[in-house]
Write an enzyme that holds these catalytic residues in place. Structure first.
Site, PDB file in Angstrom:
ATOM      1  N   CYS A  38      47.952  45.936   8.238  1.00 20.08           N
ATOM      2  CA  CYS A  38      46.705  45.735   7.473  1.00 20.08           C
ATOM      3  C   CYS A  38      46.979  46.044   5.997  1.00 20.08           C
ATOM      4  O   CYS A  38      47.571  47.071   5.674  1.00 20.08           O
ATOM      5  CB  CYS A  38      45.589  46.643   8.006  1.00 20.08           C
ATOM      6  SG  CYS A  38      45.177  46.333   9.724  1.00 20.08           S
ATOM      7  N   CYS A  46      39.719  63.613  13.997  1.00 25.05           N
ATOM      8  CA  CYS A  46      40.360  62.297  14.007  1.00 25.05           C
ATOM      9  C   CYS A  46      41.847  62.524  14.226  1.00 25.05           C
ATOM     10  O   CYS A  46      42.473  63.290  13.491  1.00 25.05           O
ATOM     11  CB  CYS A  46      40.092  61.647  12.646  1.00 25.05           C
ATOM     12  SG  CYS A  46      40.972  60.125  12.377  1.00 25.05           S
ATOM     13  N   CYS A 102      45.859  49.469   4.180  1.00 27.39           N
ATOM     14  CA  CYS A 102      46.042  50.733   4.899  1.00 27.39           C
ATOM     15  C   CYS A 102      47.369  51.401   4.564  1.00 27.39           C
ATOM     16  O   CYS A 102      48.418  50.752   4.569  1.00 27.39           O
ATOM     17  CB  CYS A 102      45.953  50.470   6.398  1.00 27.39           C
ATOM     18  SG  CYS A 102      46.117  51.957   7.383  1.00 27.39           S
ATOM     19  N   CYS A 123      52.696  52.539  11.716  1.00 32.66           N
ATOM     20  CA  CYS A 123      51.916  51.520  12.420  1.00 32.66           C
ATOM     21  C   CYS A 123      52.567  50.173  12.138  1.00 32.66           C
ATOM     22  O   CYS A 123      53.164  49.981  11.081  1.00 32.66           O
ATOM     23  CB  CYS A 123      50.490  51.524  11.870  1.00 32.66           C
ATOM     24  SG  CYS A 123      49.359  50.383  12.710  1.00 32.66           S
ATOM     25  N   HIS A 160      36.161  44.044   9.308  1.00 28.65           N
ATOM     26  CA  HIS A 160      36.375  43.896   7.856  1.00 28.65           C
ATOM     27  C   HIS A 160      36.215  42.469   7.309  1.00 28.65           C
ATOM     28  O   HIS A 160      36.131  42.281   6.094  1.00 28.65           O
ATOM     29  CB  HIS A 160      37.723  44.460   7.398  1.00 28.65           C
ATOM     30  CG  HIS A 160      38.010  45.847   7.881  1.00 28.65           C
ATOM     31  ND1 HIS A 160      37.060  46.833   7.979  1.00 28.65           N
ATOM     32  CD2 HIS A 160      39.165  46.424   8.330  1.00 28.65           C
ATOM     33  CE1 HIS A 160      37.601  47.944   8.445  1.00 28.65           C
ATOM     34  NE2 HIS A 160      38.868  47.720   8.674  1.00 28.65           N
ATOM     35  N   GLU A 171      48.979  62.897  10.685  1.00 32.14           N
ATOM     36  CA  GLU A 171      47.853  63.633  10.121  1.00 32.14           C
ATOM     37  C   GLU A 171      46.591  63.533  10.964  1.00 32.14           C
ATOM     38  O   GLU A 171      46.467  62.660  11.827  1.00 32.14           O
ATOM     39  CB  GLU A 171      47.569  63.120   8.719  1.00 32.14           C
ATOM     40  CG  GLU A 171      47.269  61.652   8.665  1.00 32.14           C
ATOM     41  CD  GLU A 171      47.520  61.105   7.267  1.00 32.14           C
ATOM     42  OE1 GLU A 171      46.574  61.100   6.486  1.00 32.14           O
ATOM     43  OE2 GLU A 171      48.651  60.691   6.968  1.00 32.14           O
ATOM     44  N   CYS A 226      43.147  56.877   6.243  1.00 35.18           N
ATOM     45  CA  CYS A 226      44.253  56.709   7.172  1.00 35.18           C
ATOM     46  C   CYS A 226      45.624  56.659   6.501  1.00 35.18           C
ATOM     47  O   CYS A 226      45.913  55.778   5.708  1.00 35.18           O
ATOM     48  CB  CYS A 226      43.971  55.387   7.867  1.00 35.18           C
ATOM     49  SG  CYS A 226      44.964  55.084   9.271  1.00 35.18           S
TER      50      CYS A 226
HETATM   51  N1  SAH Z   1      44.464  51.008  14.059  1.00 37.78           N
HETATM   52  C1  SAH Z   1      43.121  51.430  14.336  1.00 37.78           C
HETATM   53  C2  SAH Z   1      42.852  52.872  13.992  1.00 37.78           C
HETATM   54  C3  SAH Z   1      43.439  53.428  12.742  1.00 37.78           C
HETATM   55  S1  SAH Z   1      42.777  52.877  11.221  1.00 37.78           S
HETATM   56  C4  SAH Z   1      42.129  50.501  13.669  1.00 37.78           C
HETATM   57  O1  SAH Z   1      42.548  49.558  13.006  1.00 37.78           O
HETATM   58  O2  SAH Z   1      40.938  50.669  13.873  1.00 37.78           O
HETATM   59  C5  SAH Z   1      41.223  53.666  11.130  1.00 37.78           C
HETATM   60  C6  SAH Z   1      40.191  52.933  10.301  1.00 37.78           C
HETATM   61  O3  SAH Z   1      40.426  53.156   8.891  1.00 37.78           O
HETATM   62  C7  SAH Z   1      40.164  51.441  10.493  1.00 37.78           C
HETATM   63  O4  SAH Z   1      38.842  50.989  10.551  1.00 37.78           O
HETATM   64  C8  SAH Z   1      40.866  50.953   9.248  1.00 37.78           C
HETATM   65  O5  SAH Z   1      40.584  49.608   9.019  1.00 37.78           O
HETATM   66  C9  SAH Z   1      40.342  51.916   8.225  1.00 37.78           C
HETATM   67  N2  SAH Z   1      41.106  52.047   6.984  1.00 37.78           N
HETATM   68  C10 SAH Z   1      42.432  52.074   6.816  1.00 37.78           C
HETATM   69  N3  SAH Z   1      42.756  52.214   5.529  1.00 37.78           N
HETATM   70  C11 SAH Z   1      41.605  52.308   4.851  1.00 37.78           C
HETATM   71  C12 SAH Z   1      41.269  52.471   3.469  1.00 37.78           C
HETATM   72  N4  SAH Z   1      42.207  52.569   2.552  1.00 37.78           N
HETATM   73  N5  SAH Z   1      39.955  52.518   3.130  1.00 37.78           N
HETATM   74  C13 SAH Z   1      38.998  52.432   4.083  1.00 37.78           C
HETATM   75  N6  SAH Z   1      39.243  52.280   5.387  1.00 37.78           N
HETATM   76  C14 SAH Z   1      40.537  52.202   5.769  1.00 37.78           C
END
Ligand code: SAH
Length: 347
Positions: free
Chosen positions: A114, A103, A117, A110, A217, A90, A334
């Site tokens: 995390c 984006c 996510c 992935c 975070h 996406e 994401c």
């Molecule tokens: N892997 C990379 C890029 C993809 S994630 C990274 O970690 O930066 C893009 C961003 O969205 C990251 O800052 C991630 O921590 C954040 N993110 C992912 N899921 C989220 C959610 N449910 N709410 C808010 N931010 C989120």
């Protein structure tokens, strides 16, 4: 099948000459079509026979827009791209006064794990090729009705960890910034990472002076390990040292992403720890409230807590603002859209 959008102009010329005896000027015409995200059928100045042969052996548009959702609130658009092997990724287009930021995803799924996510719930399916990343940009750019650059800015912040697919991401950067192509300046491109320190240093030494974002975070290693397993491999201090190095090498200010999760990282003590970690570093902290993903059970912080946390940082002299959350009504976080697509349509 060979993805033609994986090639630079000179690579495409070599490939088409060697395999299909295509003349260099024809290869250039094909390249121009590929930049416009045209499929073989649309390449009207290319002979039918060649188009047919190429269609049997190659892929022109690597990431086709399969679905589009537009937010009635802020006009943000979310795209589901279908890849040639049926996988989907996406992208999100955010419209600002100065231009449109897209984006893009760098991987299907992935493997960073995390906890908040949606992209990582099923692990890594596969890396995207350079052309598959580029194709997301070109497909959306083509929606600009012939406007040469409808997409003006790019963030590598969709599904996947871009530094876990380093070589393809570098190749993508080469393609997207080249003069024969869409030619977007590295200054208009950002890469977001969960903190793969050695690769951040490698990127600092690369030819591309991008903007770098660290998804932090939490400034405490013990707590961060609970939500971001990558901390076991690279500590918060190692990630931040790599950011400092990145700034030294490129002069680009680091963006620190800090997503507030209710009760987990939003207290005064967390702000103090974050402030002391970032002290003296040229950075800006983006605060956002967690976009809840139902499978994770985690909740965003209240509006009042977001303001309070921002107040703590500002009073500690840390440059920080709240990032506008865009496209929440269309599952802008994401991996959420792909997730919905997979669970609703393919279960
Ligand atoms: N892997 C990379 C890029 C993809 S994630 C990274 O970690 O930066 C893009 C961003 O969205 C990251 O800052 C991630 O921590 C954040 N993110 C992912 N899921 C989220 C959610 N449910 N709410 C808010 N931010 C989120």
């Amino acid at each position: 099948m060979t993805i033609l959008q994986d090639f630079t102009l000179s690579e495409l010329t070599d490939y088409l000459t060697a395999n299909y005896s295509v003349k260099p000027f024809v290869a250039k015409q094909i390249f121009e079509w590929l930049v416009k995200s045209a499929d073989f059928d649309d390449m009207t100045n290319i002979s039918k026979q060649l188009r047919q042969t190429l269609a049997e052996n190659c892929i022109a548009v690597a990431a086709n827009i399969a679905e589009t959702y537009t937010s009635p609130i802020d006009g943000t658009q979310k795209f589901l791209f279908r890849l040639a092997d049926g996988n989907v990724v996406e992208g999100v287009l955010m419209k600002y006064k100065y231009g449109n930021t897209l984006c893009v995803s760098s991987q299907v799924g992935c493997r960073m794990g995390c906890k908040f996510c949606a992209s990582t719930l099923d692990g890594l399916v596969r890396n995207l090729s350079a052309g598959e990343i580029l194709s997301q940009v070109l497909s959306v750019n083509a929606l600009g009705n012939g406007k040469e650059r409808y997409v003006t800015n790019i963030v590598l912040m969709g599904s996947g960890e871009p530094l876990d697919n380093y070589d393809n991401v570098i190749k993508f950067l080469r393609l997207v910034t080249c003069v024969e192509g869409i030619n977007i300046s590295p200054r208009n491109i950002s890469l977001s990472t969960c903190g793969i320190a050695p690769k951040m240093r490698e990127l600092a030494n690369s030819e591309f002076q991008l903007n770098l974002t660290l998804s932090l975070h939490n400034a405490d290693n013990g707590e961060r390990k609970q939500i971001m397993p990558v901390t076991n491999a690279y500590s918060v201090e190692e990630a931040v040292a790599a950011c400092r190095y990145y700034f030294e090498k490129t002069g680009r200010r680091i963006i620190v992403e800090y997503t507030l999760i209710n009760g987990q990282n939003d207290t005064h003590a967390h702000a103090l720890k974050l402030a002391s970690l970032l002290r003296g570093m040229s950075s800006h902290v983006n605060i956002i409230a967690l976009n809840p993903v139902k499978e994770t059970g985690l909740k965003g912080t209240s509006e009042a807590n977001v303001k309070r946390f921002l107040g703590y940082l500002n009073s500690l002299g840390i440059s920080a603002t709240r990032r506008r959350t865009m496209g929440q009504d269309i599952e802008g976080a994401c991996g959420q859209l792909r997730r919905r697509y997979l669970t609703e349509k393919h279960d």
